[in-house]
Design a protein around this motif. Structure first.
Motif, PDB file in Angstrom:
ATOM      1  N   THR A 106      83.300 -55.050 -40.291  1.00  0.00           N
ATOM      2  CA  THR A 106      84.115 -55.950 -39.732  1.00  0.00           C
ATOM      3  C   THR A 106      84.818 -55.652 -38.599  1.00  0.00           C
ATOM      4  O   THR A 106      85.719 -56.577 -38.148  1.00  0.00           O
ATOM      5  CB  THR A 106      85.149 -56.274 -40.656  1.00  0.00           C
ATOM      6  OG1 THR A 106      86.067 -55.003 -41.139  1.00  0.00           O
ATOM      7  CG2 THR A 106      84.697 -56.667 -42.116  1.00  0.00           C
ATOM      8  N   PHE A 107      84.696 -54.464 -37.726  1.00  0.00           N
ATOM      9  CA  PHE A 107      85.004 -54.253 -36.629  1.00  0.00           C
ATOM     10  C   PHE A 107      84.285 -54.889 -35.473  1.00  0.00           C
ATOM     11  O   PHE A 107      84.527 -54.632 -34.321  1.00  0.00           O
ATOM     12  CB  PHE A 107      85.304 -52.743 -36.481  1.00  0.00           C
ATOM     13  CG  PHE A 107      86.640 -52.043 -37.009  1.00  0.00           C
ATOM     14  CD1 PHE A 107      87.199 -52.908 -38.131  1.00  0.00           C
ATOM     15  CD2 PHE A 107      87.066 -50.870 -36.813  1.00  0.00           C
ATOM     16  CE1 PHE A 107      88.457 -52.522 -38.542  1.00  0.00           C
ATOM     17  CE2 PHE A 107      88.046 -50.355 -37.429  1.00  0.00           C
ATOM     18  CZ  PHE A 107      88.757 -51.085 -38.146  1.00  0.00           C
ATOM     19  N   HIS A 128      87.269 -41.116 -38.083  1.00  0.00           N
ATOM     20  CA  HIS A 128      86.552 -42.213 -37.681  1.00  0.00           C
ATOM     21  C   HIS A 128      86.806 -43.033 -38.802  1.00  0.00           C
ATOM     22  O   HIS A 128      86.579 -42.988 -40.013  1.00  0.00           O
ATOM     23  CB  HIS A 128      85.123 -41.894 -37.440  1.00  0.00           C
ATOM     24  CG  HIS A 128      84.815 -40.905 -36.249  1.00  0.00           C
ATOM     25  ND1 HIS A 128      84.275 -41.526 -35.106  1.00  0.00           N
ATOM     26  CD2 HIS A 128      85.275 -39.726 -36.087  1.00  0.00           C
ATOM     27  CE1 HIS A 128      84.124 -40.637 -34.230  1.00  0.00           C
ATOM     28  NE2 HIS A 128      84.797 -39.332 -34.602  1.00  0.00           N
ATOM     29  N   LEU A 129      87.295 -44.440 -38.419  1.00  0.00           N
ATOM     30  CA  LEU A 129      87.668 -45.355 -39.258  1.00  0.00           C
ATOM     31  C   LEU A 129      86.918 -46.719 -38.803  1.00  0.00           C
ATOM     32  O   LEU A 129      87.110 -47.403 -37.798  1.00  0.00           O
ATOM     33  CB  LEU A 129      89.154 -45.747 -39.212  1.00  0.00           C
ATOM     34  CG  LEU A 129      89.625 -46.895 -40.138  1.00  0.00           C
ATOM     35  CD1 LEU A 129      89.431 -46.465 -41.641  1.00  0.00           C
ATOM     36  CD2 LEU A 129      91.210 -46.958 -39.888  1.00  0.00           C
ATOM     37  N   SER A 130      86.291 -47.492 -39.775  1.00  0.00           N
ATOM     38  CA  SER A 130      85.802 -48.846 -39.919  1.00  0.00           C
ATOM     39  C   SER A 130      86.100 -49.379 -41.084  1.00  0.00           C
ATOM     40  O   SER A 130      86.607 -49.044 -42.018  1.00  0.00           O
ATOM     41  CB  SER A 130      84.357 -48.831 -39.385  1.00  0.00           C
ATOM     42  OG  SER A 130      83.486 -48.271 -40.514  1.00  0.00           O
ATOM     43  N   ASP A 170      88.497 -59.317 -34.331  1.00  0.00           N
ATOM     44  CA  ASP A 170      90.138 -59.558 -33.975  1.00  0.00           C
ATOM     45  C   ASP A 170      90.589 -58.384 -35.205  1.00  0.00           C
ATOM     46  O   ASP A 170      91.681 -57.806 -34.879  1.00  0.00           O
ATOM     47  CB  ASP A 170      90.357 -60.808 -34.879  1.00  0.00           C
ATOM     48  CG  ASP A 170      90.225 -61.858 -33.799  1.00  0.00           C
ATOM     49  OD1 ASP A 170      89.912 -61.580 -32.746  1.00  0.00           O
ATOM     50  OD2 ASP A 170      90.176 -63.069 -34.432  1.00  0.00           O
ATOM     51  N   THR A 171      89.886 -58.037 -36.304  1.00  0.00           N
ATOM     52  CA  THR A 171      90.270 -57.034 -37.150  1.00  0.00           C
ATOM     53  C   THR A 171      90.360 -55.682 -36.511  1.00  0.00           C
ATOM     54  O   THR A 171      91.405 -54.813 -36.820  1.00  0.00           O
ATOM     55  CB  THR A 171      89.197 -57.071 -38.481  1.00  0.00           C
ATOM     56  OG1 THR A 171      89.361 -58.219 -39.074  1.00  0.00           O
ATOM     57  CG2 THR A 171      89.606 -55.963 -39.669  1.00  0.00           C
ATOM     58  N   ALA A 172      89.597 -55.476 -35.889  1.00  0.00           N
ATOM     59  CA  ALA A 172      89.380 -53.933 -35.070  1.00  0.00           C
ATOM     60  C   ALA A 172      90.495 -53.890 -34.221  1.00  0.00           C
ATOM     61  O   ALA A 172      91.268 -52.950 -34.060  1.00  0.00           O
ATOM     62  CB  ALA A 172      87.844 -53.848 -34.235  1.00  0.00           C
ATOM     63  N   ARG A 173      90.801 -54.985 -33.429  1.00  0.00           N
ATOM     64  CA  ARG A 173      91.839 -54.903 -32.422  1.00  0.00           C
ATOM     65  C   ARG A 173      93.242 -54.748 -32.945  1.00  0.00           C
ATOM     66  O   ARG A 173      94.045 -54.301 -32.599  1.00  0.00           O
ATOM     67  CB  ARG A 173      91.950 -56.074 -31.176  1.00  0.00           C
ATOM     68  CG  ARG A 173      90.394 -56.134 -30.659  1.00  0.00           C
ATOM     69  CD  ARG A 173      90.658 -57.001 -29.476  1.00  0.00           C
ATOM     70  NE  ARG A 173      91.046 -58.196 -29.632  1.00  0.00           N
ATOM     71  CZ  ARG A 173      90.180 -59.418 -30.250  1.00  0.00           C
ATOM     72  NH1 ARG A 173      89.035 -59.050 -30.541  1.00  0.00           N
ATOM     73  NH2 ARG A 173      90.820 -60.545 -30.627  1.00  0.00           N
TER      74      ARG A 173
END
Length: 449
Positions: free
Chosen positions: A269-270, A258-260, A281-284
């Motif tokens: 920021t996700f 699991h990453l954020s 935007d950062t997550a996508r």
């Protein structure tokens, strides 16, 4: 000649002695994530801290069965040393080994004082430093599965339990000797953030979850977790294996990640309620980066010949390069939580992966995606495993190694020296396997041909 303790070290020595500790086990991960270590008597800890402990650098190039692989900087250089110094801020007493404390070791090249090129822990540090340049602080939660094996009458190993239909259970129904309870309690004392555990899908298979934390700390805890589970099983005459797929007729063991990311203020920021799927935007972009570099990632997250026997349709192990919203048939799953819980789950890795390399490679691919600013394709709708809709991942270790070598963006971020060593080490593994006569071959051919 022994070194004189500093005031800080003197305080640490007094604390350890008061706890009845007389030995410190200094441990560090090799290239495949196995622990290498030395036990140091407490009286000699100051010398180990000042001068370090000498290990042959070729320990990084030594196979599980003792082959010294001809990797640059090893045999050709005359088998030089690396220096390992105790990281005293990682000291913890071993609950199952009275009088012994364990700590991680910092590995350097004695000629330069720089980190050893193959050091997995330092590779992760390098990747995280690149993330920091972009204002990103990766936060990671590891999920690991393993099989417990007991001695078989023929001298080999068999599954601890053959009971079927016991996924997501606890208690004696699937665990007749309470292995899981004993293990959880011992691991709690180790202070590595063990959260919970349950029996998994196949007989004798367990999953234990660790809390999430900053990426390097999470990797340290996952490394120590795997070492501890194996050691606890050995104490009882059993074998705990994180091998990807140890038995025919059973599933495999995963290493889901699991990453954020957080910013300098600790905000996730996700998360973005106004963005598509509630993902920033950062997550996508991070998802797009992981998808773009998935073939190369496979070499580091599925690093053995055996790993690829876990893949395939209807295995619930990733087979295709895809992503989905709360969809466990996708390679990248987006759990339903948003806000501070917004994250992605990469389901590609198997339990045999080196935690430091798995996390470093995943974070590196996500960072490349953020830098590129590309959008992922539409998320998977429904049950996956349809090769007409998504690209197929490498189906063998040689193909994955070729994909890693060809991915210059990822290998440049991971470093040329590390990549060269890893590829040489793993291709030697493939060569040894290809020359080995397996039981399947004898059973298939010997009687009839």
């Amino acid at each position: 000649m022994s070194a004189s303790p500093t005031p800080e070290l003197d305080t640490e020595l007094a604390r350890l002695s008061a706890q009845g500790i007389d030995v410190v086990r200094v441990t560090y991960p090799d290239l495949i994530g196995t622990d290498r270590a030395r036990d140091v008597l407490l009286d000699h800890l100051p010398t180990a801290c000042e001068h370090g402990l000498a290990f042959c650098r070729a320990v990084y190039h030594t196979s599980p069965r003792g082959h010294v692989v001809p990797v640059p900087g090893g045999l050709e250089a005359g088998l030089p040393d690396v220096t390992v110094r105790p990281a005293l801020d990682t000291l913890v007493a071993l609950p199952w080994e009275p009088g012994v404390a364990s700590c991680l070791g910092e590995v350097t090249d004695p000629a330069t004082g720089a980190p050893a090129p193959e050091s997995p822990r330092d590779l992760l540090r390098t990747v995280l430093a690149r993330c920091a340049e972009h204002g990103l602080r990766p936060v990671v939660g590891p999920e690991l599965e393993y099989f417990l094996c007991t001695p078989a009458p023929d001298g080999g190993w068999r599954r601890y339990s053959d009971v079927e239909g016991v996924v997501y259970t606890a208690g004696l129904r699937a665990d007749p000797e309470n292995h899981l309870l004993r293990t959880l309690r011992q691991l709690r004392g180790l202070g590595i953030g063990v959260l919970s555990g349950n029996h998994e899908f196949d007989g004798g298979q367990f999953e234990i979850n660790l809390t999430h934390s900053e990426a390097l700390d999470a990797a340290d805890r996952a490394f120590r977790f795997k070492s501890a589970v194996k050691e606890l099983a050995r104490r009882e005459g059993n074998l705990a294996t994180f091998m990807a797929k140890p038995f025919n007729g059973s599933g495999g063991s995963g290493f889901h990640l699991h990453l954020s990311c957080t910013d300098a203020d600790g905000a996730n920021t996700f998360d973005d309620p106004g963005a598509p799927h509630g993902l920033s935007d950062t997550a996508r972009h991070a998802v797009a980066g992981i998808l773009a570099h998935a073939p190369a990632l496979t070499a580091l997250l599925n690093p053995t010949v055996n790993s690829y026997k876990r893949f395939g349709p209807d295995t619930l192990a990733p087979w295709l390069v895809d992503w989905g919203l709360d969809n466990r048939s996708a390679m990248v799953r987006i759990p339903p939580e948003r806000g501070s819980g917004a994250r992605l789950e990469l389901r590609l890795g198997d339990a045999s992966a080196n935690p430091y390399l798995l996390i470093a490679a995943t974070v590196a691919a996500a960072l490349l995606g953020v830098q590129a600013g590309e959008e992922p394709p539409a998320p998977l709708d429904g049950y996956g495993y349809d090769a007409t809709r998504s690209a197929v991942l490498p189906t063998s270790l040689p193909a994955a190694l070729d994909a890693l070598e060809a991915d210059t963006a990822l290998t440049e971020l991971l470093g040329k020296e590390f990549t060269t060593s890893f590829l040489a080490y793993k291709r030697h593994e493939v060569e040894r396997f290809q020359r080995h006569i397996t039981d399947w071959e004898f059973d298939e051919y010997a009687y009839h041909l």
